[in-house]
Scaffold this motif. Sequence first.
Motif, short mmCIF file in Angstrom:
data_model
loop_
_atom_site.label_atom_id
_atom_site.label_comp_id
_atom_site.label_asym_id
_atom_site.label_seq_id
_atom_site.Cartn_x
_atom_site.Cartn_y
_atom_site.Cartn_z
N LEU A 244 0.83 -1.21 0.00
CA LEU A 244 0.00 0.00 0.00
C LEU A 244 0.86 1.26 0.00
CD1 LEU A 244 -2.75 -1.14 2.53
CD2 LEU A 244 -3.02 -0.82 0.06
N ALA A 245 2.00 1.20 0.67
CA ALA A 245 2.90 2.36 0.71
C ALA A 245 3.44 2.69 -0.67
CB ALA A 245 4.04 2.10 1.68
N LYS A 246 3.46 1.68 -1.55
CA LYS A 246 3.94 1.90 -2.92
C LYS A 246 2.79 2.20 -3.88
CE LYS A 246 8.11 -0.95 -2.42
NZ LYS A 246 9.06 0.13 -2.73
N GLY A 247 1.58 2.34 -3.35
CA GLY A 247 0.45 2.72 -4.17
C GLY A 247 -0.27 1.60 -4.88
N HIS A 248 -0.01 0.36 -4.50
CA HIS A 248 -0.68 -0.77 -5.14
C HIS A 248 -2.01 -1.08 -4.45
CE1 HIS A 248 2.99 -1.24 -7.32
NE2 HIS A 248 3.69 -1.71 -6.30
N ALA A 249 -2.92 -1.72 -5.18
CA ALA A 249 -4.16 -2.23 -4.61
C ALA A 249 -3.89 -3.65 -4.12
CB ALA A 249 -5.27 -2.22 -5.64
N VAL A 250 -4.48 -4.01 -2.98
CA VAL A 250 -4.22 -5.30 -2.36
C VAL A 250 -5.53 -6.03 -2.08
CG1 VAL A 250 -3.17 -6.48 -0.39
CG2 VAL A 250 -2.12 -4.39 -1.29
N ALA A 251 -5.60 -7.29 -2.48
CA ALA A 251 -6.77 -8.12 -2.18
C ALA A 251 -6.28 -9.51 -1.81
CB ALA A 251 -7.71 -8.20 -3.38
N THR A 252 -7.04 -10.19 -0.95
CA THR A 252 -6.62 -11.51 -0.48
C THR A 252 -7.78 -12.49 -0.51
OG1 THR A 252 -5.00 -10.50 1.02
CG2 THR A 252 -5.57 -12.80 1.43
N LEU A 253 -7.50 -13.69 -1.01
CA LEU A 253 -8.45 -14.80 -0.98
C LEU A 253 -7.82 -15.88 -0.11
CD1 LEU A 253 -11.17 -15.68 -2.30
CD2 LEU A 253 -9.81 -16.85 -4.03
N THR A 254 -8.54 -16.30 0.94
CA THR A 254 -7.95 -17.16 1.96
C THR A 254 -8.69 -18.47 2.10
OG1 THR A 254 -7.27 -15.20 3.21
CG2 THR A 254 -7.29 -17.29 4.39
N ILE A 255 -7.95 -19.56 2.22
CA ILE A 255 -8.50 -20.84 2.69
C ILE A 255 -8.01 -21.00 4.12
CG2 ILE A 255 -8.43 -23.33 2.47
CD1 ILE A 255 -8.27 -23.06 -0.50
N SER A 256 -8.96 -21.04 5.05
CA SER A 256 -8.61 -21.05 6.47
C SER A 256 -8.32 -22.46 6.97
CB SER A 256 -9.77 -20.45 7.28
OG SER A 256 -9.52 -20.59 8.67
N ASP A 257 -7.28 -22.55 7.79
CA ASP A 257 -6.99 -23.79 8.52
C ASP A 257 -7.02 -23.51 10.03
OD1 ASP A 257 -4.70 -22.25 8.71
OD2 ASP A 257 -3.32 -23.96 8.51
N VAL A 258 -7.68 -22.42 10.42
CA VAL A 258 -7.71 -21.98 11.81
C VAL A 258 -9.15 -21.97 12.31
CG1 VAL A 258 -7.30 -20.02 13.34
CG2 VAL A 258 -5.62 -20.59 11.58
N VAL A 259 -9.38 -22.57 13.44
CA VAL A 259 -10.72 -22.55 14.04
C VAL A 259 -11.11 -21.11 14.33
CG1 VAL A 259 -12.11 -23.25 16.02
CG2 VAL A 259 -10.43 -24.85 15.04
N GLY A 260 -12.28 -20.72 13.84
CA GLY A 260 -12.74 -19.36 14.02
C GLY A 260 -12.39 -18.44 12.87
N ASP A 261 -11.52 -18.90 11.95
CA ASP A 261 -11.18 -18.15 10.73
C ASP A 261 -10.66 -16.74 11.01
OD1 ASP A 261 -12.14 -20.39 9.43
OD2 ASP A 261 -14.12 -19.53 9.04
N ASP A 262 -9.83 -16.60 12.04
CA ASP A 262 -9.25 -15.29 12.37
C ASP A 262 -8.18 -14.97 11.33
OD1 ASP A 262 -7.93 -13.07 13.41
OD2 ASP A 262 -7.98 -13.80 15.47
N HIS A 263 -8.41 -13.92 10.52
CA HIS A 263 -7.49 -13.60 9.44
C HIS A 263 -6.13 -13.11 9.95
CE1 HIS A 263 -10.25 -14.14 6.05
NE2 HIS A 263 -11.18 -13.72 6.88
N ALA A 264 -6.07 -12.67 11.18
CA ALA A 264 -4.78 -12.28 11.75
C ALA A 264 -3.92 -13.49 12.08
CB ALA A 264 -5.00 -11.44 13.01
N VAL A 265 -4.57 -14.64 12.20
CA VAL A 265 -3.86 -15.87 12.59
C VAL A 265 -3.48 -16.71 11.37
CG1 VAL A 265 -4.01 -18.00 13.95
CG2 VAL A 265 -5.03 -15.89 14.82
N ILE A 266 -4.35 -16.76 10.36
CA ILE A 266 -4.08 -17.61 9.19
C ILE A 266 -2.81 -17.13 8.49
CG2 ILE A 266 -5.00 -18.47 7.02
CD1 ILE A 266 -7.82 -17.60 8.13
N GLY A 267 -1.79 -17.96 8.48
CA GLY A 267 -0.52 -17.57 7.87
C GLY A 267 0.12 -16.37 8.54
N SER A 268 -0.28 -16.08 9.78
CA SER A 268 0.18 -14.90 10.52
C SER A 268 -0.24 -13.59 9.85
CB SER A 268 1.70 -14.93 10.74
OG SER A 268 2.06 -16.02 11.57
N GLY A 269 -1.27 -13.65 9.01
CA GLY A 269 -1.89 -12.45 8.46
C GLY A 269 -0.99 -11.48 7.73
N PRO A 270 -0.22 -11.90 6.73
CA PRO A 270 0.70 -10.97 6.06
C PRO A 270 0.00 -9.83 5.34
CG PRO A 270 0.57 -13.03 4.84
CD PRO A 270 -0.12 -13.26 6.14
N THR A 271 -1.23 -10.05 4.89
CA THR A 271 -1.96 -9.00 4.18
C THR A 271 -3.22 -8.56 4.93
OG1 THR A 271 -3.14 -10.67 2.88
CG2 THR A 271 -1.14 -9.73 1.91
#
Length: 262
Positions: free
Chosen positions: A228-255
Amino acid sequence: MNPPTPLSLVLAQLPSVAPATCVPLRVSCSASSLSLSEHSGNTQTFPYSAHSSLFVLALGKAGSAMAAAFARELRGHPPPIPARAFVLTKTGHVEPGERAAVEEAFAAAGGAAGGAAGGAAGGAAGGAAGGAATFREATHPVPSPANVAATSELLAALDNLPPNSLVVTLLSGGASSLLTCPAPPLSLPHLERMSELLLASPLSIHGINEVRRRLDPLKGGGLARRLLAKGHAVATLTISDVVGDDHAVIGSGPTYLPPSPP
């Protein structure tokens, strides 16, 4: 008739979360735009005319399968802008048919060429064969030099994107280890030992990834902030392996950037 067992119920549901099944349900391509839909039903549409290029990052143990499923959707309507793919997955998790599907779809995109994302064929584990697609394989669950090298190559590709690119991340479990960027004063041996200690601890994946997010600048939304700091648009499609589907936890939430408080 015997009642279903917990294992039989789980096995019966696995096909529904396979990338080949669930990715097409969330991705819609046309000649002019790309749309991604959430489980809630919300849809984001990205007109190609608003972006200079498309970069698809498939990150995690399901990365190759997710990239292949995405590519099959893209191939029916190749984008009119340059498109590149970078797949970073666990060693041994790339099927030949998946690689071919990704390479063919992205090579067909408008203006696709070698460039930063695909120019470094070979080299690190799992080298790419196509100019518009790069495949890298690394270790999981403990990071290794291969992980750091692949992450460095990915960051170089992202840094070389033209302004106002669209970066779509296909995220799955295992990304915490695969995407590894030691930041001083920490080094790779520190992160290796930390991973070993965390995995041997009684912490849940929520606790383990909470620690990981504090020690790696790309985790906890760090990759998204960099883009985002470089002006790009960012979108994420996730397959969850975490109970509760916490996006901060799945893959440690890089995006994943948590919503701002009201």
